[in-house]
Each structure stands twice: as structure tokens, then as C-alpha cells.
Enzyme design. Sequence first.
Site, PDB file in Angstrom:
ATOM      1  N   ASN A  88      48.664  25.043   1.874  1.00 45.47           N
ATOM      2  CA  ASN A  88      49.579  25.970   1.229  1.00 45.47           C
ATOM      3  C   ASN A  88      50.242  25.384  -0.021  1.00 45.47           C
ATOM      4  O   ASN A  88      50.628  26.127  -0.915  1.00 45.47           O
ATOM      5  CB  ASN A  88      50.661  26.390   2.240  1.00 45.47           C
ATOM      6  CG  ASN A  88      51.818  27.103   1.596  1.00 45.47           C
ATOM      7  OD1 ASN A  88      51.705  28.254   1.199  1.00 45.47           O
ATOM      8  ND2 ASN A  88      52.955  26.416   1.486  1.00 45.47           N
ATOM      9  N   TYR A 165      47.045  28.202 -13.974  1.00 45.11           N
ATOM     10  CA  TYR A 165      47.253  28.546 -12.567  1.00 45.11           C
ATOM     11  C   TYR A 165      46.102  29.389 -12.007  1.00 45.11           C
ATOM     12  O   TYR A 165      45.513  29.032 -10.978  1.00 45.11           O
ATOM     13  CB  TYR A 165      48.573  29.296 -12.374  1.00 45.11           C
ATOM     14  CG  TYR A 165      48.775  29.728 -10.938  1.00 45.11           C
ATOM     15  CD1 TYR A 165      49.078  28.790  -9.951  1.00 45.11           C
ATOM     16  CD2 TYR A 165      48.624  31.052 -10.564  1.00 45.11           C
ATOM     17  CE1 TYR A 165      49.231  29.178  -8.625  1.00 45.11           C
ATOM     18  CE2 TYR A 165      48.771  31.444  -9.243  1.00 45.11           C
ATOM     19  CZ  TYR A 165      49.080  30.507  -8.275  1.00 45.11           C
ATOM     20  OH  TYR A 165      49.220  30.886  -6.967  1.00 45.11           O
ATOM     21  N   LYS A 169      43.044  28.409  -9.087  1.00 40.35           N
ATOM     22  CA  LYS A 169      42.743  29.146  -7.858  1.00 40.35           C
ATOM     23  C   LYS A 169      41.290  29.622  -7.851  1.00 40.35           C
ATOM     24  O   LYS A 169      40.657  29.677  -6.792  1.00 40.35           O
ATOM     25  CB  LYS A 169      43.710  30.327  -7.696  1.00 40.35           C
ATOM     26  CG  LYS A 169      45.154  29.896  -7.439  1.00 40.35           C
ATOM     27  CD  LYS A 169      45.291  29.062  -6.166  1.00 40.35           C
ATOM     28  CE  LYS A 169      46.733  28.779  -5.811  1.00 40.35           C
ATOM     29  NZ  LYS A 169      46.890  27.999  -4.568  1.00 40.35           N
ATOM     30  N   THR A 199      59.308  34.805  -3.631  1.00 43.02           N
ATOM     31  CA  THR A 199      59.623  33.401  -3.344  1.00 43.02           C
ATOM     32  C   THR A 199      60.102  32.713  -4.617  1.00 43.02           C
ATOM     33  O   THR A 199      60.000  33.262  -5.717  1.00 43.02           O
ATOM     34  CB  THR A 199      58.380  32.638  -2.826  1.00 43.02           C
ATOM     35  OG1 THR A 199      57.409  32.559  -3.879  1.00 43.02           O
ATOM     36  CG2 THR A 199      57.765  33.312  -1.608  1.00 43.02           C
TER      37      THR A 199
END
Length: 241
Positions: A88, A165, A169, A199
Site C-alpha cells: 500500500n 505518479y 502505477k 485521504t
Amino acid sequence: MEKQTVLITGANKGIGFECARQLLNAGYHVFLGSRDEQRGAKAVEQLKQEGLTNVELVLLSVTDEESVQKAYEQILASAGSLDVLINNAGIPGGFPQQASNTPDSTFREVFEVNLFGVARVVRILMPLLSKSSNPRIVNVTSDLGSLTLHNDPTWEHYQAKTSVYGPSKSALNAYTVALAHELNGKVKVNMINPGYTNTEFNNNQGPKSVEDGAKPIVEYAMIGPDGPTGKYMSDYGQSPW
């Protein structure tokens, strides 16, 4: 039946912390990975105050070989094996990320955590997973890693282009496909997109709750021996590559 064990990296807050909570409620023994001892201890204490006591802090920085090796030794001494690994831990790399002028250092920093860190943890912890009768790996990804979606002007996040980013991924997804193929079902390996979740990772801009963001990750962490492998999934089903 022996209690199932799970290690969650980057679990002292956000989606990782919520995954720990949900798996503890499901009866798992959770190794809560945190690179910061104080924040990790605070997270463990919070869970214990909720009556979720089968949790153990593991100091773990995915970018540090020695740190991951120590985590391996701790889990080996504590449980002897590992049933589930949830990769994670991840970083966004700061914004904006323009493809024309993002410095090399940002690429190195983000890929070191989001790709190399995952591969490092998998490599070092694989002997623990191999001792499980039903080992599973869940790599937490993003729909920003989908090249198909990024080429679809009708996609709601079409404008959310990131030079580092998203590609980190995409690379994680490619690595996961290779890993799943190599392990050939002996270890179930899937990549899960939690969605745009509220978040600190995105300055609390996501519309989705952490409870809902964690659900598909927890679902794939708990699959049985006949479960899928090599899948790129979101809460809406199969994600486009």
C-alpha cells in the site's frame, strides 16, 4: 484453523490504516507497516483502543533493503509465515507534474517507492509467503495508471495527467502482470484501484470514504485458493489497461 496473517505497508494512516482495521475485524493478525515509529505506534494504539488487539507494529521503509530484511525477520519470529502482503505504501511526488519539465529527482523518488519498493518487499518476503497454504499479494494501484482511460476524453479524470505518479502505477501494473504470470496461481497477485478517496494523499479532495476505498483491497486480500490472479480491479469491476 490458524489465524491468517497480513502485512500492510504504509498502514499508519489513510487507506492502509483502514485496511488494517477491516482485516482485524475479519479476524486477521495484522503486521502494521510504518516507516515512522511514533506514527506507527499511535496507529497501533488507536486500533487496540477499539478492541482490535491482534496488531503488531513493523518498522518498515520500503526504500531501505535493511529495513525490509528486518521486517522479514520480525514476521518470521512472530508468525513463521505470511498469508497476505498488501503493498500500500506510495507517494504522489508533488504537483503539478508537467511532462515537459519534471526533474529527474522526482521520477527517482516516486518510482523508488511506488515500483522499486514493491518489488523489493515482494522479493524479500516471498519465502514467508511461500509457507502459506493460500498466499496472496495485493498491489495498491490507481486508475491514473490506466493508459486506456488516459486516452478517453469522456473519462471524468481525463485532465488529471501526471508525468510521474500515473506512469509509476502503469509500471506497477506491468510488474504485477509479470509477477502473477511467473507465480502461475501459486501466489494470487492482483492490483487494486481504491478510487479517488478522501485521504491526506490528495489533500482530502477525494469524494470516496476511506472505508469504501479499502473495501476492494480487503476483498482481494481475502480471496480463497480458487480466487483470481493477475487482475486490475476497481470497485466497479475490471479496470481497463
